[in-house]
Design a protein around this motif. Sequence first.
Motif, short mmCIF file in Angstrom:
data_model
loop_
_atom_site.label_atom_id
_atom_site.label_comp_id
_atom_site.label_asym_id
_atom_site.label_seq_id
_atom_site.Cartn_x
_atom_site.Cartn_y
_atom_site.Cartn_z
N GLU A 177 -4.37 -4.24 -4.45
CA GLU A 177 -3.83 -3.66 -5.69
C GLU A 177 -2.33 -3.43 -5.61
O GLU A 177 -1.62 -3.51 -6.61
CB GLU A 177 -4.51 -2.32 -6.02
N ILE A 178 -1.85 -3.11 -4.39
CA ILE A 178 -0.41 -2.89 -4.23
C ILE A 178 0.34 -4.15 -4.63
O ILE A 178 1.34 -4.09 -5.34
CB ILE A 178 -0.10 -2.55 -2.75
N GLU A 180 -0.88 -6.64 -6.50
CA GLU A 180 -1.12 -6.94 -7.91
C GLU A 180 -0.19 -6.11 -8.79
O GLU A 180 0.35 -6.59 -9.78
CB GLU A 180 -2.58 -6.67 -8.26
N ALA A 181 0.01 -4.85 -8.37
CA ALA A 181 0.90 -3.98 -9.13
C ALA A 181 2.31 -4.57 -9.16
O ALA A 181 2.95 -4.64 -10.21
CB ALA A 181 0.92 -2.58 -8.53
N ALA A 182 2.77 -5.03 -8.01
CA ALA A 182 4.12 -5.61 -7.95
C ALA A 182 4.20 -6.89 -8.77
O ALA A 182 5.20 -7.15 -9.44
CB ALA A 182 4.50 -5.89 -6.50
N LEU A 183 3.13 -7.67 -8.75
CA LEU A 183 3.10 -8.90 -9.56
C LEU A 183 3.22 -8.58 -11.04
O LEU A 183 4.01 -9.17 -11.76
CB LEU A 183 1.77 -9.65 -9.33
N VAL A 184 2.41 -7.61 -11.47
CA VAL A 184 2.43 -7.23 -12.88
C VAL A 184 3.79 -6.67 -13.26
O VAL A 184 4.27 -6.88 -14.37
CB VAL A 184 1.31 -6.21 -13.17
N GLU A 185 4.44 -5.98 -12.32
CA GLU A 185 5.76 -5.42 -12.60
C GLU A 185 6.83 -6.50 -12.71
O GLU A 185 7.98 -6.20 -12.97
CB GLU A 185 6.17 -4.42 -11.51
N VAL A 196 7.53 -5.91 -0.88
CA VAL A 196 6.47 -4.90 -0.90
C VAL A 196 5.58 -4.97 0.34
O VAL A 196 5.48 -4.01 1.09
CB VAL A 196 5.61 -5.05 -2.19
N PHE A 281 -1.09 3.50 5.06
CA PHE A 281 -1.18 2.93 3.72
C PHE A 281 -1.82 4.00 2.86
O PHE A 281 -2.96 3.91 2.47
CB PHE A 281 -2.02 1.66 3.73
N GLY A 282 -1.03 5.05 2.61
CA GLY A 282 -1.64 6.28 2.13
C GLY A 282 -1.95 6.36 0.66
O GLY A 282 -2.97 6.88 0.27
N ALA A 283 -1.09 5.84 -0.20
CA ALA A 283 -1.13 6.26 -1.59
C ALA A 283 -2.25 5.65 -2.39
O ALA A 283 -2.11 5.37 -3.55
CB ALA A 283 0.20 5.95 -2.26
N LEU A 284 -3.36 5.39 -1.76
CA LEU A 284 -4.49 4.87 -2.50
C LEU A 284 -5.59 5.89 -2.45
O LEU A 284 -5.98 6.34 -1.39
CB LEU A 284 -4.96 3.58 -1.86
N LYS A 285 -6.08 6.20 -3.61
CA LYS A 285 -7.20 7.11 -3.66
C LYS A 285 -8.42 6.24 -3.86
O LYS A 285 -8.57 5.58 -4.88
CB LYS A 285 -7.01 8.07 -4.83
N GLN A 286 -9.28 6.22 -2.87
CA GLN A 286 -10.44 5.33 -3.02
C GLN A 286 -11.57 6.06 -3.72
O GLN A 286 -11.83 7.18 -3.45
CB GLN A 286 -10.92 4.84 -1.66
#
Lengths: 286, 367
Positions: A177-178, A180-185, A196, A281-286
Amino acid sequence: MTSRPVFFFVRYGLILLALVIVLIPTVWMGTMAFKPFPEWTTATGDLTWLPKEATWGNFEYIFTGQTEDLLVTLDRTAERPILASLLTAVLGTAIAVIAGTLGAYSVSRFKIGNNLPLSVLQLRLFPPLAVMIPVMIMWASLGMVDTWWGLSLIYGIVTLPFAFWLMKTFFDDVPIEIEEAALVEGCSRFRVFWKVTLPMVKAALASTCLFVFILNWSDYLIALLLTRKDWVTIPVYMNSLASAMGGQMYGCKAALGLIAAIPPVVLGIAIQKYLVRGLTFGALKQ
Amino acid sequence: MAAIRLSHLTKKFGAFTAVDALDLLIPDKEFVALLGPSGCGKTTTMNMIAGIEQATEGQILFDDRDVRRLPPNQRDVGFVFQNYAIFTHMTVYDNLAFGLSVRKLARAEIDRRVREMAALMRLEDRLEWPSSKLSVNELQKVAIGRSAITEPAIFLLDEPLSNLDAAFRAFMRTELKHLQHQFQQTMVYVTHDQIEAMSLADRIAVMNLGELQQYGTPAEVYNRPRNTFVANFMGSPSMNLLPCRLIAEAGALCFGFGEAGRLDAGGDGAMQHRARAAAGAEVIFGVRPEDLEIAPPDGPGGLKGVVSFVEPVGPRTIVHLKLAEQTVKVAKEKRYKVSIGAAVRVTAPMAKCHLFDAASGEAIGLG
C-alpha cells in the motif's frame, strides 16, 4: 520470563563463556602484534599475555620490508595487498548490493521469475572449490586473472545471492500500500522505488552492505586462485609471511590481522545507527 | 471534477471473479459509498478506479476520458488507504508535501498549501514530527491531508474510519463531509458499515459477491430494498425476513405463518397488489424491527409469540420473540418493559412491509 536467580546465573554464565571464546583469540592477536620476534613462540622463552618489550617492529617490517630484529628482508610489503583488498572488496560489494537490490525488488514486487530466487540460491549450494576450478579456467581465458576487475567481478557474483536474499526479505516486508499510495500521488514506478521504498529499507541496505563487505573482505580461496602477484589480497599475502629461516612470522601476521580488522569495525560503527534501529515499518494499522 | 462511469467492469483473479460486470455511474461531485460485506469486491472496484488493479474487462470513464489503460499516476485521483500507508521515513510535512513535490510545484507554493492543509487537519504542531511517532488518529489525518492536498478530481477512500476509536470516528465523519463540500470532489467511499454509508453518502451502491445489488439514495436503499440481501444488510438490527405462505380466502389475501397465525394483507392497496403479483408463490415477508407492534395476546389478528430475550441497546430495546417456527426482533423504545416468557401478539402495518420471492430473493412488485 522467569527471574529466578539460578536462571540469571546460567544465562549470564553462558553469555560470558561465549564472549571469552570469541574474544581471547582476538586479544591474543592484539598483543601478539606488538611482541618482538623472540616473544612470538616458546622457542626462546615463555609465552606471556602481554608483550615484555612492546614494539612497533612488526608493523614497520610489513610496510618497509625490514626491521632490526629480523635478518630476512621482505620482497613484498603490505600496502599493495591492503589496497587490493580494499578495492576488490568495495567494488565486489557494490556489484552484489546494487544488482541484488534491483533484482530482489523486481522479484518481490512483480509477480515474475518465480524460480529465480531459488536458482540464485543454488549458486551458493555448490562447494566453492567445485565452482572455482571452472571459474579459474574462464578467468584465465578472459585474461582476468590477477586483475582488480576480475577479482571484483567474481566477488560480486559470489556474494550476489546473499545480497539478493537479504534484500528480498526486506522488500517483502514493505507493505504494498505504501507504494500504491506513492503511485496514486503521481510517482512513476522508478521514483516510487527511489524515493519511497529504498529509503524505507535503508537500514536493511546498510546491514546488507556490511555483511557482503565482510564476506568479500575475508575471502581467501578465491583470491588465492585468481591472483598471482599484482592484486594479491590481505589474506593471501598474510599466508606468505613466513620464511625458511624464521618460520611463521606470527607477530607480523598479527599486525596485519589487526590492520585488516579496521575496515569492518569502522564500517560497522559508521552504520551502527541503522543496524541498531532495525526495521520499523510502523505507520500501518493492520 | 469528474463523473465516473464504470461499464461492464470485471476483475478476475484466476478462476475467481472478484467483480462481475459492474455498471455504475457516479455523478460529478457526488459522495458515493460502495457498501458490502468483506470479499464483496468493493475494494477491488476502488483499486480499479485508482489504477492499482488492472480491470480484466470493461470500461472506466472519467467524464469522457477512458482511463482504463492509464497508470495510477496519470489518473488524478486521491486515495486514502485503510491502513493509511504513511511514508514512515518522512516527517509529517514531507508526507503532506509529497504529491505537490512530485508535481514539481514551487517551494513557496508547496509550503503555503502544506500549512493550509495542516491547519485544516489540525496538524500544525505535528508538522516537523517523524510520522512514525504519530497516533492512529493523527496518521489518519495525515493520510487524508496527503491525498486531498493535490485537489484530485476524484477522491477514493477505502474504509478510512474503520481503525479509529468511536469518538474520533464520529468527528472524522463530519470532517469528511465538510471536506467534500469544500473541495467539491467526486468521492467514492468503501465501507462495510451501513450506518457510515447511510450518514455520509449521497448514493449507496450495495455489493455482494462481486455483483451490484442495488444502487440508490440511502432512503431508497433503506426503504425499498431490491432483494433480501440488501434488506438484510441495511439497518441494525436487520430486517425480519420470514418465509411464509400466501393464502387466498374469499377474495382476501393473507400471509400464513403456520401455528403462529396469519397476517391479513388487509386494506392496503399496494400490498394487495404486490401479493397478487406473487400469485401463490412461496414468499418471504420482510418487516423492519422498528415497524412491528407488540400487543396483548388476546386481541384479533397478528401472530402469536413468546418473549424469548430482551436486549437493551442504549436508545432502544430489542425484544426477541419466538413464534411457532420463526423468531422475530422488535425494536421498542428504551423504557419498554416486558418479561421473558410473556405471551404476546405481534402486528405489522402492511404499508411498511416488504415481499420477496422465496426462490430468487428479489423484491416482488417493486417497479
